[in-house]
Scaffold this active site. Structure first.
Site, PDB file in Angstrom:
ATOM      1  CD  GLN A 252       9.243 -14.507   6.228  1.00 59.41           C
ATOM      2  OE1 GLN A 252       9.241 -13.280   6.233  1.00 59.41           O
ATOM      3  NE2 GLN A 252       8.202 -15.210   6.628  1.00 59.41           N
TER       4      GLN A 252
ATOM      5  CE  LYS B 278      33.498  25.707   1.045  1.00 62.84           C
ATOM      6  NZ  LYS B 278      34.379  25.100   0.035  1.00 62.84           N
TER       7      LYS B 278
ATOM      8  CG  ASN C 131      -0.040  -1.252   7.182  1.00 64.56           C
ATOM      9  OD1 ASN C 131       0.889  -2.034   7.047  1.00 64.56           O
ATOM     10  ND2 ASN C 131      -0.827  -1.244   8.231  1.00 64.56           N
TER      11      ASN C 131
ATOM     12  NE  ARG D 145      -2.874  -1.477   3.173  1.00 62.02           N
ATOM     13  CZ  ARG D 145      -3.347  -1.258   4.385  1.00 62.02           C
ATOM     14  NH1 ARG D 145      -4.157  -0.241   4.612  1.00 62.02           N
ATOM     15  NH2 ARG D 145      -3.005  -2.036   5.396  1.00 62.02           N
TER      16      ARG D 145
HETATM   17  C1  UD1 Z   1      -0.001  -8.890  13.113  1.00 61.48           C
HETATM   18  C2  UD1 Z   1      -0.554  -9.830  14.174  1.00 61.48           C
HETATM   19  C3  UD1 Z   1      -1.824  -9.246  14.784  1.00 61.48           C
HETATM   20  C4  UD1 Z   1      -1.523  -7.887  15.372  1.00 61.48           C
HETATM   21  C5  UD1 Z   1      -0.925  -6.983  14.291  1.00 61.48           C
HETATM   22  C6  UD1 Z   1      -0.479  -5.676  14.878  1.00 61.48           C
HETATM   23  C7  UD1 Z   1       0.049 -12.041  13.342  1.00 61.48           C
HETATM   24  C8  UD1 Z   1      -0.429 -13.301  12.731  1.00 61.48           C
HETATM   25  N1  UD1 Z   1      -0.850 -11.116  13.566  1.00 61.48           N
HETATM   26  O1  UD1 Z   1      -0.947  -8.882  12.068  1.00 61.48           O
HETATM   27  O2  UD1 Z   1      -2.306 -10.090  15.812  1.00 61.48           O
HETATM   28  O3  UD1 Z   1      -2.694  -7.310  15.906  1.00 61.48           O
HETATM   29  O4  UD1 Z   1       0.223  -7.607  13.688  1.00 61.48           O
HETATM   30  O5  UD1 Z   1      -0.037  -4.825  13.867  1.00 61.48           O
HETATM   31  O6  UD1 Z   1       1.209 -11.931  13.667  1.00 61.48           O
HETATM   32  N2  UD1 Z   1       6.208  -9.908   8.077  1.00 61.48           N
HETATM   33  C9  UD1 Z   1       7.312 -10.610   7.668  1.00 61.48           C
HETATM   34  N3  UD1 Z   1       7.146 -11.792   7.027  1.00 61.48           N
HETATM   35  C10 UD1 Z   1       5.921 -12.309   6.772  1.00 61.48           C
HETATM   36  C11 UD1 Z   1       4.784 -11.579   7.193  1.00 61.48           C
HETATM   37  C12 UD1 Z   1       4.963 -10.393   7.841  1.00 61.48           C
HETATM   38  O7  UD1 Z   1       8.444 -10.187   7.882  1.00 61.48           O
HETATM   39  O8  UD1 Z   1       5.858 -13.387   6.182  1.00 61.48           O
HETATM   40  C13 UD1 Z   1       6.405  -8.646   8.770  1.00 61.48           C
HETATM   41  C14 UD1 Z   1       5.756  -7.474   8.065  1.00 61.48           C
HETATM   42  O9  UD1 Z   1       6.661  -6.873   7.162  1.00 61.48           O
HETATM   43  C15 UD1 Z   1       5.420  -6.558   9.211  1.00 61.48           C
HETATM   44  C16 UD1 Z   1       5.161  -7.510  10.369  1.00 61.48           C
HETATM   45  O10 UD1 Z   1       5.758  -8.735  10.019  1.00 61.48           O
HETATM   46  O11 UD1 Z   1       6.517  -5.741   9.553  1.00 61.48           O
HETATM   47  C17 UD1 Z   1       3.674  -7.702  10.671  1.00 61.48           C
HETATM   48  O12 UD1 Z   1       3.067  -8.281   9.549  1.00 61.48           O
HETATM   49  P1  UD1 Z   1       1.608  -7.911   9.093  1.00 61.48           P
HETATM   50  O13 UD1 Z   1       1.293  -8.642   7.854  1.00 61.48           O
HETATM   51  O14 UD1 Z   1       1.440  -6.446   9.097  1.00 61.48           O
HETATM   52  O15 UD1 Z   1       0.765  -8.556  10.285  1.00 61.48           O
HETATM   53  P2  UD1 Z   1      -0.738  -8.225  10.622  1.00 61.48           P
HETATM   54  O16 UD1 Z   1      -1.596  -8.957   9.681  1.00 61.48           O
HETATM   55  O17 UD1 Z   1      -0.928  -6.766  10.719  1.00 61.48           O
HETATM   56 MG    MG Z   2       0.090  -5.102   9.870  1.00 62.85          MG
END
Ligand code: UD1
Ligand code: MG
Length: 493
Positions: A99, A384, A256, A29
């Site tokens: 990852q 400068k 985001n 986004r």
């Molecule tokens: C996550 C939490 C949710 C919480 C929320 C708060 C989980 C399953 N859920 O959800 O309970 O309320 O954060 O913001 O953890 N990332 C990786 N690798 C991945 C997926 C994500 O590095 O495979 C990183 C993303 O870049 C980000 C962070 O992990 O920095 C959180 O990921 P995001 O997808 O935003 O999690 P949420 O769905 O928001």
């Molecule tokens: Mg998130």
């Protein structure tokens, strides 16, 4: 002296802290070619804020999980990790783990397991949540190992009026025990009503944490490995899960979209402005103030609207900054007045301005400008790598580069030091009490002897003697009663 900055006092842990920073997500986004965690808040990449916080905790290690834009993130993060202050006995060790593909937050953290020692407390942070305060994290970590009790799993939570999108904290019927976190997409109607949500930040004893991570699966609505499922495995092991709730939503707000970034920027700036005003700084309008670094202010400092401060800036007692100034990496002493639209950037070499000096409007001070007390720099003057001693003046349309200027020198309008011969830079020395007229070119290297005068319009290529008047320009000649040419009358057609 009072200071407002996005760094805080260092804290010291009892058990080693190892921080995992999740930073592999795409950030679709943001619609940007720059990886999300490298977008800037208050002038600093989001990930740099997070690593800065980790270092304030005196973490032993930070493991950054990278994926999207991995090499760009690694290069940038290595640089700002090296620039962090050494707070404990050693610099925080910064490691990077890839990852690929990204199969969820649980999968992200699993990648760190091979480099994670067993004896520490693990703190999981997100690279896109920049404003968590070290103090809140210290409190969270303290929930893991409480004196006389078995280790706990600690979750940072917040009560949210609009919990949409967040994982909900599920408690036992009596509300005493945390039983799990349920994600929005997996929650039933009743769970969707829960207002207590998981921030995305948790702390756990490393050894047990690893066993819970090993049990994660992707049997859920999104087909991802959820980090949040470690809660149910901790409960199954009889480990207590502590929800450490904070009130300040800014600390757990993630980025985001460009809208989020702008909102968090404004909220953060407003907080910094409030802190400065609490310390006695008079801001004309806290909504039109930006600090991207640290600002140290003595008493009775006044800052007009639309000023931006960057890097490290200090303002002495009674300093007044006019509207629309940009000031970076500068030390400004008591009583200085900086007038409107002045641009000061000391970069690495810094800028110093002595007591009672007057700068601007429309002045430009660049790296290595060292101005003594009572110096006057006026409109459209650029300085400068030059020092000006007490009482020197350059009031209009001038350039002083690579120069040493003595006390009380008056540098005329439109005059410059020609410091660059196309290949090398050279020094100009202007000794005390020299008066340089208007529109002079001082071709460096050159020294103007003390008390001398340079006639306006001179191009000075040789050193001048003290006390002398130097003229280096075409001699004025006049032809009396000179008749200007007349237009020929047009031939008749
Ligand atoms: C996550 C939490 C949710 C919480 C929320 C708060 C989980 C399953 N859920 O959800 O309970 O309320 O954060 O913001 O953890 N990332 C990786 N690798 C991945 C997926 C994500 O590095 O495979 C990183 C993303 O870049 C980000 C962070 O992990 O920095 C959180 O990921 P995001 O997808 O935003 O999690 P949420 O769905 O928001
Ligand atoms: Mg998130």
């Amino acid at each position: 002296m009072s200071e407002t900055s996005n760094t805080q006092a260092p804290l010291s842990p009892e058990r080693p802290i190892d921080v995992i920073v999740m930073a592999a997500g795409k950030g679709t986004r943001m619609k940007s070619n720059l990886p999300k965690v490298l977008q800037r808040l208050a002038g600093k990449p989001l990930l740099s804020h997070v690593l800065g916080t980790a270092s304030q905790l005196r973490a032993r290690m930070a493991v950054v999980i990278i994926g999207h834009g991995a090499s760009e993130v690694e290069t940038a993060a290595t640089q700002f990790a090296q620039a962090l202050p050494v707070l404990g006995s050693a610099q925080m060790d910064c490691k990077f783990v890839r990852q690929e593909p990204q199969l969820g937050t649980g999968h992200a953290v699993q990648q760190a397991v091979p480099v994670l020692p067993d004896d520490g407390v693990v703190l999981v942070l997100s690279g896109d949540v920049p404003l968590t305060q070290a103090g809140s994290l210290q409190d969270l970590i303290a929930c893991v190992s409480r004196p006389g009790q078995a280790d706990s799993l600690a979750l940072l939570t917040i009560e949210s009026q609009d919990p949409t999108g967040y994982g909900r904290i599920v408690r036992s019927a009596d509300g005493q025990q945390v039983l799990g976190i349920v994600e929005q997409k997996d929650a039933n109607a009743q769970q969707l009503q829960i207002k207590e949500v998981y921030s995305g930040i948790m702390a756990a004893p490393a050894r047990q944490f690893k066993t819970w991570l090993a049990k994660l699966d992707k049997n859920n609505a999104q087909g991802e490995y959820y980090l949040t499922d470690v809660v149910k495995w901790a409960v199954a092991d009889g480990v207590q899960v502590v929800a450490h709730q904070i009130d300040d939503a800014l600390q757990v707000t993630g980025i985001n979209s460009p809208q989020h970034l702008a909102q968090l920027e404004r909220a953060f700036q407003s907080q910094q402005a409030q802190d400065l005003m609490t310390q006695g700084v008079r801001l004309a309008d806290p909504a039109r103030f930006d600090l991207r670094g640290s600002l140290v202010c003595a008493s009775d400092v006044e800052i007009d609207v639309n000023c931006v401060f960057e890097g490290h800036v200090s303002l002495g007692e009674g300093v007044r900054i006019g509207p629309h100034c940009v000031i970076a990496n500068a030390q400004i002493e008591a009583g200085v007045v900086v007038q409107a639209f002045t641009h000061i950037d000391g970069e690495k070499a810094g800028v110093t301005i002595g007591q009672g000096a007057s700068i601007g409007p429309f002045a430009r001070l660049r790296p290595g400008a060292k101005l003594g007390a009572q110096v006057h720099i006026g409109n459209f003057v650029e300085i400068k790598n030059a020092s000006l001693a007490q009482g020197a003046k350059a009031n209009h349309l001038a350039y002083l580069g690579d120069a040493t200027v003595g006390e009380r020198v008056n540098f005329g309008a439109g005059s410059i030091t020609a410091n660059y011969d196309g290949a090398n830079k050279h020094q100009t020395v202007i000794e005390a009490d020299v008066h340089v007229g208007s529109n002079c070119v001082l071709v460096a290297p050159v020294t103007l002897g003390a008390g001398g005068t340079i006639g306006g319009g001179s191009t000075v290529t040789k050193d001048t003697a003290p006390g002398a008047l130097t003229l280096a320009r075409g001699k004025q000649t006049s032809l009396a009663n000179w008749a200007r040419p007349q237009k020929k009358s047009a031939p008749k057609s």
